[in-house]
Design a protein around this motif. Structure first.
Motif, PDB file in Angstrom:
ATOM      1  N   THR A   1      -6.548   4.142   4.042  1.00 43.86           N
ATOM      2  CA  THR A   1      -6.796   5.468   3.468  1.00 43.86           C
ATOM      3  C   THR A   1      -7.684   6.293   4.393  1.00 43.86           C
ATOM      4  OG1 THR A   1      -6.610   4.567   1.229  1.00 43.86           O
ATOM      5  CG2 THR A   1      -7.703   6.696   1.461  1.00 43.86           C
ATOM      6  N   PHE A   2      -8.761   5.692   4.876  1.00 43.93           N
ATOM      7  CA  PHE A   2      -9.678   6.393   5.779  1.00 43.93           C
ATOM      8  C   PHE A   2      -9.003   6.747   7.098  1.00 43.93           C
ATOM      9  CE2 PHE A   2     -12.374   5.507   9.516  1.00 43.93           C
ATOM     10  CZ  PHE A   2     -13.117   6.681   9.521  1.00 43.93           C
TER      11      PHE A   2
ATOM     12  N   GLY B   1      -7.875  -5.773  -0.082  1.00 40.66           N
ATOM     13  CA  GLY B   1      -8.369  -4.570  -0.744  1.00 40.66           C
ATOM     14  C   GLY B   1      -9.160  -3.690   0.198  1.00 40.66           C
ATOM     15  N   GLU B   2      -9.993  -4.313   1.047  1.00 39.86           N
ATOM     16  CA  GLU B   2     -10.725  -3.539   2.048  1.00 39.86           C
ATOM     17  C   GLU B   2      -9.764  -2.888   3.032  1.00 39.86           C
ATOM     18  OE1 GLU B   2     -14.073  -5.247   3.988  1.00 39.86           O
ATOM     19  OE2 GLU B   2     -14.739  -6.359   2.217  1.00 39.86           O
TER      20      GLU B   2
ATOM     21  N   TYR C   1     -16.296   5.092   9.364  1.00 35.73           N
ATOM     22  CA  TYR C   1     -15.836   4.527   8.092  1.00 35.73           C
ATOM     23  C   TYR C   1     -17.002   4.353   7.117  1.00 35.73           C
ATOM     24  CZ  TYR C   1     -14.040   1.223   4.671  1.00 35.73           C
ATOM     25  OH  TYR C   1     -13.693   0.601   3.489  1.00 35.73           O
TER      26      TYR C   1
ATOM     27  N   ASP D   1      -8.394   0.306   1.710  1.00 33.24           N
ATOM     28  CA  ASP D   1      -9.354   1.404   1.856  1.00 33.24           C
ATOM     29  C   ASP D   1      -9.411   1.893   3.297  1.00 33.24           C
ATOM     30  OD1 ASP D   1     -10.009   1.372  -0.809  1.00 33.24           O
ATOM     31  OD2 ASP D   1     -11.841   0.195  -0.554  1.00 33.24           O
ATOM     32  N   GLN D   2      -9.339   0.966   4.237  1.00 30.03           N
ATOM     33  CA  GLN D   2      -9.390   1.341   5.644  1.00 30.03           C
ATOM     34  C   GLN D   2      -8.167   2.146   6.053  1.00 30.03           C
ATOM     35  OE1 GLN D   2     -10.045  -2.478   7.481  1.00 30.03           O
ATOM     36  NE2 GLN D   2     -11.979  -2.736   6.395  1.00 30.03           N
TER      37      GLN D   2
ATOM     38  N   TYR E   1       0.852  -1.191   0.000  1.00 29.50           N
ATOM     39  CA  TYR E   1       0.000   0.000   0.000  1.00 29.50           C
ATOM     40  C   TYR E   1       0.886   1.239   0.000  1.00 29.50           C
ATOM     41  CZ  TYR E   1      -3.262   3.579   1.610  1.00 29.50           C
ATOM     42  OH  TYR E   1      -4.010   4.726   1.728  1.00 29.50           O
TER      43      TYR E   1
ATOM     44  N   TRP F   1     -17.862   7.626   5.640  1.00 25.54           N
ATOM     45  CA  TRP F   1     -16.848   8.001   4.648  1.00 25.54           C
ATOM     46  C   TRP F   1     -17.004   7.204   3.355  1.00 25.54           C
ATOM     47  CZ3 TRP F   1     -12.701   5.064   2.668  1.00 25.54           C
ATOM     48  CH2 TRP F   1     -11.668   5.768   2.046  1.00 25.54           C
ATOM     49  N   ALA F   2     -17.300   5.910   3.490  1.00 28.41           N
ATOM     50  CA  ALA F   2     -17.341   5.029   2.327  1.00 28.41           C
ATOM     51  C   ALA F   2     -18.703   4.974   1.650  1.00 28.41           C
ATOM     52  CB  ALA F   2     -16.919   3.614   2.741  1.00 28.41           C
TER      53      ALA F   2
ATOM     54  N   HIS G   1     -18.435  -4.045   3.481  1.00 33.66           N
ATOM     55  CA  HIS G   1     -17.134  -4.224   4.131  1.00 33.66           C
ATOM     56  C   HIS G   1     -17.284  -5.203   5.285  1.00 33.66           C
ATOM     57  CE1 HIS G   1     -18.311  -1.896   7.623  1.00 33.66           C
ATOM     58  NE2 HIS G   1     -17.089  -1.912   8.104  1.00 33.66           N
TER      59      HIS G   1
ATOM     60  N   GLN H   1     -12.368  -4.525   9.920  1.00 37.05           N
ATOM     61  CA  GLN H   1     -12.230  -3.083  10.172  1.00 37.05           C
ATOM     62  C   GLN H   1     -12.024  -2.789  11.651  1.00 37.05           C
ATOM     63  OE1 GLN H   1     -14.610  -0.744  11.651  1.00 37.05           O
ATOM     64  NE2 GLN H   1     -13.159   0.932  11.284  1.00 37.05           N
TER      65      GLN H   1
END
Length: 557
Positions: free
Chosen positions: A269-270, A262-263, A353, A266-267, A235, A356-357, A314, A319
């Motif tokens: 990034t958040f 992949g999730e 999250y 994204d996590q 990442y 945001w998503a 998700h 998470q």
């Protein structure tokens, strides 16, 4: 110490498992005496795991640095283990000079150690660790099998602590500077653990896996063992560093593991956008598939949610445990009394999250789902010296640290605003407003630390808020009385301080705010029978008779 010497102990044969000792069952017993007077800049743990006997043996080589002159050393270790050897430096300690009758291993030193003078202490132990009854909530070691019948082993020790399987100082405030973890398992099993992989070597019929971690918290030190395969990707962080993402999974689960990586990207990034850099990017962001639901082990989170898809797109467990890298592993509570800092803030990141998503509706839906599990029967932060019981189903503290903690954060967001709250959380988590990869060290915090940081961020005295929500059991109650076209609002709490929470009231198409500076306020309607709605956006954690009635319903009806 040579590799052969580290693995010289022989695992004991299988035997009837004794009950867990009272001291071992409780983490964060107050630091007193020699336990509270040492630092551990370096620890090497060499552990041999024997699945067929459900036993372990090991050597712990610890650099111990006293903060005062000591004539004894003390460590926590479950008394079910046999102590095979104790060395201070090169000198063997006579068996009569150490004892571990109740889980407090006490070593009488051959000579006193001056303050500040490091000494190497070696402890050998072996035996059958306590088997988890209901992991991760009622913890220990999990001995399971894969669908193909191969060993599948995990540790889950959050409520009980590190002394369940290795000699340590079992307290949340204690960190190890550098941990070298050498795990010997039967080939072809794989041992996934904390930090970065240094090497793996075959030794006779076993494989030794050498992991090295910086600044691990004690309960996050873990063994995850199975015939794992590894899914991996990297990442590229907004902070300019590259973070290795790794998922140790069972055969046949490669597709699910890659999807969750992949999730996880994204996590990251958040989380980095909201709070700050991933704290352990120099090591890895790791996950291991486990036979129990999950737990936050530093850089190697346990995952047992079976790769099931969810309607919101998700995996909630992935998470939640990953957010603990910020709120448990980077920010660690100073004692278990402040455990809501781990669980409450982490639980709040889930609706954040989703907002945001996927948008605000999912934030609101998740907050309402959480509200139904707020019980508030005991204080969220128990008095110091009073150890809470996570599994007390009457008190429900083990629920409140998640869901009441999350709702307090939700209410704070309304009270002080994002522009004050999120920078305060960053300061709470990193000890700086400008954290950067490569310049991060874990911090230990209390609830009062959070109050002081938030007060600095807002310029407001928030003692009334913290006292009512954290130190009182009963939730604030709002009375609304109408006299003609006048509404009178009054807060009631057990706190000695007026509860100055402003209240929104929707009258017609307009939302007005009642200041409530001394715990009560008034607002005028346009006519006596005009409809109104108090707290129309459900921003305030307060007593709700309907929720209480639903919680107390007869489940048989």
């Amino acid at each position: 110490m040579a590799l052969a010497a580290l693995f010289c102990a022989t695992p004991v044969a299988a035997q009837e498992s004794p009950r867990i000792a009272e001291r071992t069952a409780q983490t964060d017993i107050p630091l007193e005496g020699p336990r509270g007077a040492v630092r551990l800049p370096q620890v090497t743990l060499a552990i041999t795991v024997a699945p067929e006997g459900r036993s372990i043996s090991g050597r712990a080589v610890m650099t111990v640095q006293p903060t005062e002159q000591l004539e004894q050393l003390q460590f926590d270790l479950a008394p079910r283990f046999t102590i095979d050897a104790v060395y201070v430096g090169e000198q063997s300690v006579d068996r009569s000079d150490y004892a571990n009758p109740d889980g407090l291993l006490t070593i009488d030193l051959p000579q006193a150690i001056p303050a500040g003078e490091p000494v190497e202490v070696t402890i050998g132990w072996s035996g059958q660790p306590h088997e988890a009854v209901n992991p991760p909530w009622d913890g220990g070691i999990v001995w399971a099998e894969t669908p193909e019948g191969q060993p599948w082993i995990a540790t889950a020790i959050q409520g009980e602590g590190c002394d369940m399987f290795w000699p340590c100082i079992d307290h949340s405030s204690v960190r190890i500077g550098t941990l070298d973890l050498l795990i010997s398992v039967p080939t072809p099993l794989v041992a996934a653990a904390n930090g970065r992989l240094v090497w793996s070597h075959e030794v006779d019929e076993n494989t030794v896996w050498h992991w090295q971690a910086r600044d691990p918290n004690n309960y996050g030190v873990t063994l995850q063992i199975a015939p794992y395969e590894v899914a991996e990707r990297d990442y590229e962080s907004r902070f300019g560093n590259t973070i290795p993402l790794r998922f140790w999974h069972l055969t046949g689960n490669e597709e699910g593991a890659n999807r969750l990586l992949g999730e996880m990207a994204d996590q990251i990034t958040f989380m980095e956008e909201r709070f700050g850099p991933y704290p352990f990017g120099d090591e890895k962001a790791g996950v291991a598939e486990t036979p129990h639901l999950g737990m936050e082990h530093q850089t190697i989170n346990a995952y047992g949610n079976r790769f099931r898809p969810e309607s919101n797109g998700h995996d909630w467990l992935l998470q939640h445990e990953f957010a603990h890298e910020w709120f448990a592993n980077q920010l660690t509570h100073a004692s278990i009394n402040h455990m809501w800092l781990h669980e409450g803030i982490t639980t709040w990141t889930q609706p954040l999250y989703l907002e945001w998503a996927r948008g605000e509706m999912l934030y609101d839906a998740e907050m309402w789902r959480q509200r139904q599990r707020v019980w508030s029967r005991v204080p969220l932060v128990p008095p110091e010296g009073e150890l809470p019981d996570y599994n007390d189903r009457e008190a429900r503290w083990g629920d409140d640290i998640y869901f009441k903690g999350s709702w307090i954060m939700h209410t704070l967001r309304y009270l002080v605003g994002d522009e004050a709250l999120f920078p305060a959380i960053t300061m709470l988590t990193y000890g700086t407003h400008d954290p950067e990869p490569g310049n991060l060290a874990p911090v230990s915090r209390t609830t009062e630390d959070f109050r002081q940081i938030l007060q600095d961020s807002t310029g407001r005295d928030l003692e009334w808020f913290f006292d009512a929500y954290f130190y009182q059991a009963e939730m604030p109650r709002l009375d609304v009385m109408q006299d003609g076209d006048m509404l009178t609002l009054r807060w009631h709490t057990p706190s000695r301080l007026p509860f100055a929470m402003p209240v929104e009231v929707r009258i017609g198409d307009e939302v007005r705010t009642v200041a409530m500076a001394d715990g009560h306020g008034r607002i005028e309607l346009d006519w006596p029978s005009q409809p109104y709605l108090v707290d129309p956006r459900n921003r305030i954690l307060r007593y709700d008779a309907d929720v209480e009635a639903w919680q107390n319903r007869d489940p048989a009806q």
